[in-house]
Design a protein around this motif. Structure first.
Motif: not given
Length: 123
Positions: A16-32
């Motif tokens: 198993s592995l767990r990938l992470s994706c960190a967002a910056s610049g603006r919120t991702i709450s409105r993005h699929v």
């Protein structure tokens, strides 16, 4: 939005592995948010996506039942939990954000991409 994927590595088949994706610049709450992968010599392919609220997920048949996408909008993070990994899962994995309203299986409907993280599954 800027995206940074991490968590890739070398793992044995069945692991198993767990990938992470960190967002910056603006919120991702409105993005699929989507995950895609690209193996050497192949086109980038859809892995799965998660809706804005986190309750709706869809996966490619090749990973269904083994991979799980989740998100934490408060932390501006998206995750890809990969279980029962197979050698054919070997690829560079990318997270992406979509500003579109449909067809999230199509990579052309994603506006922002992370740099990718390598996943290698040995047999």
């Amino acid at each position: 939005v800027q995206l940074q994927a991490s968590g890739g590595g070398l793992v044995q088949a069945g692991g198993s592995l767990r990938l992470s994706c960190a967002a910056s610049g603006r919120t991702i709450s409105r993005h699929v948010m989507g995950w895609f992968r690209q193996a050497p010599g192949k086109e980038r392919e859809f892995v799965g996506y998660i809706g804005t609220g986190g309750s709706s997920t869809h996966y490619a048949d090749a990973v269904k039942g083994r991979f799980t996408i989740s998100r934490d909008n408060a932390k501006n993070m998206v995750y890809l939990q990969m279980n029962s990994l197979k050698p054919e899962d070997t690829a560079v994995y990318y997270c992406a954000a979509s500003g579109k309203f449909s067809n999230w299986y199509d990579r052309t409907n994603y506006d922002s991409w992370g740099q990718g993280t390598q996943v290698t599954v040995s047999s």
